[in-house]
Design an enzyme around this catalytic site. Sequence first.
Site, PDB file in Angstrom:
ATOM      1  N   GLY A  92      40.695  36.159  42.887  1.00 20.99           N
ATOM      2  CA  GLY A  92      41.544  36.999  42.033  1.00 20.99           C
ATOM      3  C   GLY A  92      42.353  36.139  41.082  1.00 20.99           C
ATOM      4  N   ARG A  95      46.810  32.950  38.791  1.00 16.66           N
ATOM      5  CA  ARG A  95      47.806  32.410  37.853  1.00 16.66           C
ATOM      6  C   ARG A  95      47.588  32.966  36.449  1.00 16.66           C
ATOM      7  NH1 ARG A  95      45.864  26.275  36.668  1.00 16.66           N
ATOM      8  NH2 ARG A  95      43.643  26.579  37.004  1.00 16.66           N
ATOM      9  N   ASP A 127      50.561  27.561  42.939  1.00 17.43           N
ATOM     10  CA  ASP A 127      51.897  27.801  42.386  1.00 17.43           C
ATOM     11  C   ASP A 127      51.879  28.743  41.185  1.00 17.43           C
ATOM     12  OD1 ASP A 127      50.709  26.227  40.478  1.00 17.43           O
ATOM     13  OD2 ASP A 127      52.081  24.525  40.689  1.00 17.43           O
ATOM     14  N   GLY A 128      50.693  29.188  40.787  1.00 19.59           N
ATOM     15  CA  GLY A 128      50.623  30.125  39.669  1.00 19.59           C
ATOM     16  C   GLY A 128      50.787  29.471  38.306  1.00 19.59           C
ATOM     17  N   ARG A 185      34.336  39.341  35.931  1.00 16.44           N
ATOM     18  CA  ARG A 185      33.422  38.272  36.366  1.00 16.44           C
ATOM     19  C   ARG A 185      32.378  38.812  37.331  1.00 16.44           C
ATOM     20  NH1 ARG A 185      37.392  34.012  36.232  1.00 16.44           N
ATOM     21  NH2 ARG A 185      39.036  34.872  34.934  1.00 16.44           N
ATOM     22  N   ASP A 254      32.701  33.279  40.349  1.00 16.62           N
ATOM     23  CA  ASP A 254      33.931  33.877  39.827  1.00 16.62           C
ATOM     24  C   ASP A 254      34.271  33.332  38.446  1.00 16.62           C
ATOM     25  OD1 ASP A 254      34.295  31.648  41.819  1.00 16.62           O
ATOM     26  OD2 ASP A 254      36.249  31.549  40.840  1.00 16.62           O
ATOM     27  N   ASP A 264      36.538  30.200  31.766  1.00 19.31           N
ATOM     28  CA  ASP A 264      37.262  29.311  32.680  1.00 19.31           C
ATOM     29  C   ASP A 264      36.910  27.842  32.461  1.00 19.31           C
ATOM     30  OD1 ASP A 264      38.630  31.407  33.704  1.00 19.31           O
ATOM     31  OD2 ASP A 264      38.049  31.093  35.790  1.00 19.31           O
TER      32      ASP A 264
HETATM   33  P1  AMP Z   1      39.490  28.065  39.065  1.00 18.66           P
HETATM   34  O1  AMP Z   1      38.890  26.934  39.843  1.00 18.66           O
HETATM   35  O2  AMP Z   1      40.530  27.631  38.073  1.00 18.66           O
HETATM   36  O3  AMP Z   1      38.467  28.959  38.458  1.00 18.66           O
HETATM   37  O4  AMP Z   1      40.309  28.918  40.123  1.00 18.66           O
HETATM   38  C1  AMP Z   1      39.765  29.445  41.319  1.00 18.66           C
HETATM   39  C2  AMP Z   1      40.768  30.358  41.944  1.00 18.66           C
HETATM   40  O5  AMP Z   1      41.959  29.659  42.269  1.00 18.66           O
HETATM   41  C3  AMP Z   1      41.208  31.530  41.091  1.00 18.66           C
HETATM   42  O6  AMP Z   1      41.436  32.615  41.940  1.00 18.66           O
HETATM   43  C4  AMP Z   1      42.477  31.029  40.478  1.00 18.66           C
HETATM   44  O7  AMP Z   1      43.330  32.068  40.071  1.00 18.66           O
HETATM   45  C5  AMP Z   1      43.081  30.249  41.625  1.00 18.66           C
HETATM   46  N1  AMP Z   1      43.989  29.197  41.190  1.00 18.66           N
HETATM   47  C6  AMP Z   1      43.669  28.018  40.602  1.00 18.66           C
HETATM   48  N2  AMP Z   1      44.769  27.304  40.358  1.00 18.66           N
HETATM   49  C7  AMP Z   1      45.824  28.032  40.780  1.00 18.66           C
HETATM   50  C8  AMP Z   1      47.236  27.842  40.808  1.00 18.66           C
HETATM   51  N3  AMP Z   1      47.791  26.726  40.349  1.00 18.66           N
HETATM   52  N4  AMP Z   1      47.981  28.835  41.308  1.00 18.66           N
HETATM   53  C9  AMP Z   1      47.443  29.952  41.783  1.00 18.66           C
HETATM   54  N5  AMP Z   1      46.127  30.201  41.805  1.00 18.66           N
HETATM   55  C10 AMP Z   1      45.316  29.253  41.301  1.00 18.66           C
HETATM   56 MG    MG Z   2      38.226  30.543  37.629  1.00 17.66          MG
END
Ligand code: AMP
Ligand code: MG
Length: 490
Positions: A92, A95, A127-128, A185, A254, A264
């Site tokens: 989901g 952030r 941390d979002g 996605r 995703d 992404d």
């Molecule tokens: P990504 O690898 O960036 O596609 O992220 C994979 C998942 O991790 C997704 O659900 C992102 O929203 C979550 N995510 C990545 N980095 C953070 C972060 N710093 N804080 C919260 N969720 C994150």
């Molecule tokens: Mg992603």
Amino acid sequence: MKVSLDTLPFRNTFAALPTAFYSRVTPTPFESEAHLIHFNTAAAELLGLDPAVQHDPRFLAAFSGQQPLPGMDPIAMLYAGHQFGHYVPQLGDGRAIILGELTNPRGEKWELQLKGCGQTPYSRQGDGRAVLRSSIREYLAGEAIHGLGIPTTRALCLIGGRDEVYREQIETGAMITRIAPSHVRFGSFEVFYYREQYDHIRTLADYVIDQHYPELADLPDRYLQFLNEVVERTANLMAQWQAVGFAHGVMNSDNMSILGLTLDYGPYGFLEAYNPGFICNHSDHSGRYAFDQQPQIGLFNLSCLAQALLPLIEVEDAKAALSAYWSDFTAPYHRMMARKIGFEQADEPAIKLLESLLAQMQQSRTDYTRLFRALGDVQRDGENTPAALRDLFVDREAFDGWLADYRARLRTHAKPDAERRAVMMATNPKYILRNYLAQAAIEKAERGDYAEIDRLLTVLRTPFDEQPNAEAYAAPPPDWADNIQVSCSS
Ligand code: AMP
Ligand code: MG
């Protein structure tokens, strides 16, 4: 007519779906003061926004998560996905927050998504936040890939704060506002399949079809046709990535757009020294997402999607849809690759020439972008090997041999030099987003100097044009570039 911030007709069609699909959230602004780092005039025009809005304090407030604009309806989307081959039941938007949609004067709908704006119910341990470094990389990449004519999300603006964000090192936070017709996605479907919430799969498919594939809406087999479309778009996207030498780095399901967009941007990279096994993501120890694996991973991800659609589609039909993938990929891929060396026909001799060229490039670690660009200048009746080309190879005699075969084929099977050259120059970019160029812009930005971001974007907007004042941006990577480590940390 351009609209101002007072009259922006925000809607949020996704938020009209049942609440199982998302969570209503409020962005968390920085604790420090936010500042506009870059405003993407081209993206603003796409949205029908007057570029003057960038000077309005309400713009900064809205796109740094302080004060939404009237009509925005912020939500975080639920999704799951296969990460490095393993199903992860809940991901989901951890952030990122969808702010709403705008329809531009041409009637095109754009969803605005603020990334890096704090925790959501899907943040898990995160941390979002997003750091300045990765936000710049995503911001630049969207424009670079768009400039290359490849479908992608883009971004309206990049906003910085002074809040500390903890990664391997202490960095500062930033937010970008991504824009895309939709951020749905493959994983948005998978989550309901594994939860056995089949009604939600239908609702989501109906939503995506109504909004984004309206031509399929009235067909009796619309779910199958929808899958067929996504297969075709994804195959095309993979063909385009491979032809231009783009490696995504984290092709988890995703991160796969239901619209066939590049989505992404994290540890991506462009091929420089040609190596088909190029791994751009330093966290990808097994090379699952190596450059030459991408087409196959595209199919793997499509099969995850097809499986999630099984409550709506017969198994045999889903299999047939997937079985079109390789021809959907190979036809455009070969067409583009043949065109890269100047042939309109992707016939066997053209493909053979291409393959033997790539083998020599691999042996010599030849710069992918520079080689194809330089090849456009070959004269079919020439006799010597131009130094600019010859110097790109270790085994120069072998390349002389290849060039002789190539010229022979050009004489009989290609357009005259000038015409062929024009096609090749419009096919083989001069400028790509090399890691070292992004890194230089990042390091300057980390010191408060944002001019390089704008300069680089300007160059990357027209990557096929000769830009006499930007010659340095086409240079191969300097030695220090070997030490740039790009990982999932963002
Ligand atoms: P990504 O690898 O960036 O596609 O992220 C994979 C998942 O991790 C997704 O659900 C992102 O929203 C979550 N995510 C990545 N980095 C953070 C972060 N710093 N804080 C919260 N969720 C994150
Ligand atoms: Mg992603």
